[in-house]
Every structure is written in C-alpha cells, then in structure tokens.
Design a protein around this motif. Structure first.
Motif, PDB file in Angstrom:
ATOM      1  N   ASN A  11       0.869  -1.175   0.000  1.00 24.89           N
ATOM      2  CA  ASN A  11       0.000   0.000   0.000  1.00 24.89           C
ATOM      3  C   ASN A  11       0.905   1.224   0.000  1.00 24.89           C
ATOM      4  O   ASN A  11       1.311   1.717   1.046  1.00 24.89           O
ATOM      5  CB  ASN A  11      -0.929   0.003   1.211  1.00 24.89           C
ATOM      6  N   LEU A  12       1.241   1.686  -1.199  1.00 23.97           N
ATOM      7  CA  LEU A  12       2.217   2.751  -1.382  1.00 23.97           C
ATOM      8  C   LEU A  12       1.596   4.037  -1.914  1.00 23.97           C
ATOM      9  O   LEU A  12       2.315   4.956  -2.304  1.00 23.97           O
ATOM     10  CB  LEU A  12       3.326   2.277  -2.337  1.00 23.97           C
ATOM     11  N   GLY A  13       0.275   4.107  -1.955  1.00 29.71           N
ATOM     12  CA  GLY A  13      -0.374   5.306  -2.483  1.00 29.71           C
ATOM     13  C   GLY A  13      -0.149   5.507  -3.967  1.00 29.71           C
ATOM     14  O   GLY A  13      -0.217   6.628  -4.467  1.00 29.71           O
ATOM     15  N   MET A  14       0.083   4.423  -4.702  1.00 27.90           N
ATOM     16  CA  MET A  14       0.377   4.517  -6.130  1.00 27.90           C
ATOM     17  C   MET A  14      -0.901   4.474  -6.962  1.00 27.90           C
ATOM     18  O   MET A  14      -1.861   3.803  -6.604  1.00 27.90           O
ATOM     19  CB  MET A  14       1.305   3.371  -6.557  1.00 27.90           C
ATOM     20  N   ARG A  15      -0.878   5.151  -8.112  1.00 22.59           N
ATOM     21  CA  ARG A  15      -1.976   5.061  -9.079  1.00 22.59           C
ATOM     22  C   ARG A  15      -1.440   5.266 -10.491  1.00 22.59           C
ATOM     23  O   ARG A  15      -2.113   5.811 -11.353  1.00 22.59           O
ATOM     24  CB  ARG A  15      -3.082   6.071  -8.760  1.00 22.59           C
TER      25      ARG A  15
END
Length: 341
Positions: A300-304
């Motif tokens: 959960n790395l805040g990637m998109r």
C-alpha cells in the motif's frame, strides 16, 4: 429477458471452468525447507507466503524466477470523447513508445531488477466504441482479443506481472465494477490521470449513462466486458486464463488490471486462485473491489500509475523472498541450536 451469451465465448467459458489446481505437495516441501532456515518460524511473514505461492502454481518444490516478465496491454477508448481524462488518447501511443525507449517508470524498474518487459499494442489507432452510446466491442472481437491476450505466455515466463496503459481506462474499469458489483459511477470513479472536480463528475456521469444505455445487456461478466470494457482488459483476461492453464503464477497490478481479474472472478471465483494482487491503488474503488473478491493487496504505497509498476515491485519482493529461501543457512549448516541447552 436478456439474450443468451454469444456462442463466441464458448471456449473462454470452458477454460474458466476447467482449470488446473495448485500443487500442495510442492508447498509442503517448501515449508519443510523453510523450517530448517536460521530464523524463527514464520518470521519472514508474507515473504514466506510468496515462495509458497510460486511453488504452488509453478508445481515446483524448488520454484524459479529465471524468466519473470511484466506484460503491459495498451488500448484506446472512445469514452474519452466524454472528457473523462486529463490527457488526450494520443498519449497512449506516446507512452507505449516511452516504455520501449526505456523512459517510463516501469521500464526503469524492470531494467534495475532484471525483469523482462513486453508491451502488447491493441489497435491503438482504433478506439473502442464510446460506452455511453454503443458497445465497446462486438462479441466476436471481444472473444478474439481474449484469445490474443493468451499469447502473453509465449517465451515461457515463470512469473507474469499484468499491467496496462490506456487513456480513459479508469472510467472503463469503474463501469465494469459498477456492472459487476452494483452501485453508481460516483461509487467507483477516482481521479485517474488527475482530473479536477468537474472531470470527476464527468467520469461518474459517463459510467451512469453507460449502465443505463446497456441495461439488460449487462447480464453476464463476459457481456459486461464487451459492452463497457476495452481491448486491454479483454487481453488481460486472456493472459489470466492462459497462465492458469500453463501453471504460471500471476501478479495483478492496480485498479484497471484488477478489472480483468474481476471478470474472471465473476465467472468462476476459483479462476483467480493463481493470482496475487500487488498493491492497493490510491484509486478509492480499488480497495472496495479487492474486498468484494476476498483478496488483499500486498503493498500500500499510495500509487496510481498503472503500467504494471506496482506488480513489478511485488515481483521484486518475490525475487527477494525466493533468494532468501534458497540461500539462507540452515540451522544444521550454520551450527545454530534450535532449542535451549
């Protein structure tokens, strides 16, 4: 009453129904070796589970990562005519060229960690139909694109990471999720490429109009794929099917790539047992769909970003986990006591 599912999907349905199981004997052998390593039992947590995952689906007591591959499927979407993206759809082809030239994030991750990168271009010059007013694909083209995606296993990879590129495809994925799991456009859409509030509203409206337009035609997961999906999503579904048949483990990337897995899951929940999900995207709907399928994201790395980037990072963890499993000393070899004395 909705029309029956088109016969073009007969082979796809067969492959999603009859599929190999994982090798639990391989898992048992991996656990037995892990118990001998110089660490407390279970202390490497998910890294231990990653090795078991590889062995289960490769059918190997000694799994390998000699030929890991990231596959990016790229397609264009007619729904971009509705102003749902911050970028024009020409950017899809431009980013494909950037992948090949080595300038993209995924290119750099793969180069650094010695992971093969393969890009599948899916008729970028021919966007799918605008889902607010017509089907994205006809059934024969959808079935053919699923079959094309099965080519991802060429080259005999021992792990495949599935990612995508396609301006407008977060709107498409949102429409798929709404059709599969219920809700409105506002329940599923996110900012994607970085749209402002007005763009976010246009995305939600496009999804709602698509659901209303297609109505009873959205009666089966494969019909949903054809009506409101896209070429890259159909091809990713094909890759998921082929990898299961050939016993290749899969890492699924983010919000859009997960929509292909969701189609497979909706046909047969066991169809994604050979898949793990790399991460929880910053797109809010991603956590919701993972929960609906009863799975979790590894990171959960805040990637998109998409383009397989999260899946590649999960593959780096898998490579690390396998290296530890194969190269750590055993208690006997290191002369380390396993009990108090």
């Amino acid at each position: 009453m909705p029309a029956p599912l088109n016969a073009a999907y007969a082979d796809v349905l067969d492959l999603l129904t009859i599929m190999p199981e994982g090798d639990e004997a391989a898992v048992a052998a991996i656990r037995a070796h892990d118990a001998k390593l110089t660490k407390p039992a279970g202390s490497l947590g998910q890294l231990e589970k990653l090795v078991e995952f590889l062995g289960r689906w490769q059918g190997k007591a000694k799994p390998t990562l000699d030929n890991p591959m990231v596959t990016i499927f790229a397609g264009n979407h007619g729904v971009t005519d509705q102003g749902v993206s911050a970028f024009p759809r020409e950017v899809t082809a431009q980013m494909v060229a950037n992948f090949t030239a080595g300038g993209a994030a995924i290119s750099q991750i793969c180069a650094l960690h010695e992971i093969n990168l393969r890009v599948f271009e899916l008729a970028l010059e021919l966007p799918t139909g605008d889902i607010t007013r017509e089907a994205a694909l006809d059934d024969r083209m959808c079935a053919a694109t699923i079959a094309y995606g099965m080519e991802a296993i060429a080259g005999k990879p021992d792990l495949i990471c599935i990612g995508e590129m396609g301006i407008g495809n977060t709107t498409i994925a949102s429409a798929i999720y709404a059709a599969l799991f219920g809700g409105t456009g506002a329940d599923w859409v996110g900012r994607g490429t970085g749209v402002d509030d007005a763009g976010l509203a246009r995305k939600a409206d496009a999804v709602d109009r698509a659901l209303a337009f297609h109505g009873d035609e959205l009666h089966h997961p494969l019909a949903i794929l054809a009506r409101v999906g896209g070429r890259e999503i159909a091809a990713m579904l094909g890759a998921i099917i082929a990898t299961r048949q050939q016993k290749v483990p899969v890492i699924i990337d983010g919000f859009v790539a997960t929509s292909a897995a969701a189609i497979a899951f909706a046909v047969n929940p066991a169809a994604i047992d050979h898949c793990i999900f790399a991460h929880v995207s910053a797109e809010g709907g991603h956590a919701k769909v993972l929960q609906a399928m009863g799975v979790h994201g590894l990171l959960n790395l805040g990637m998109r970003l998409g383009e397989g980037s999260g899946a590649a990072l999960a593959a780096v963890l898998a490579k690390t986990a396998l290296h530890l499993h194969n190269n750590m000393a055993t208690f006997d070899g290191a002369g380390v006591s396993t009990s108090e004395g």
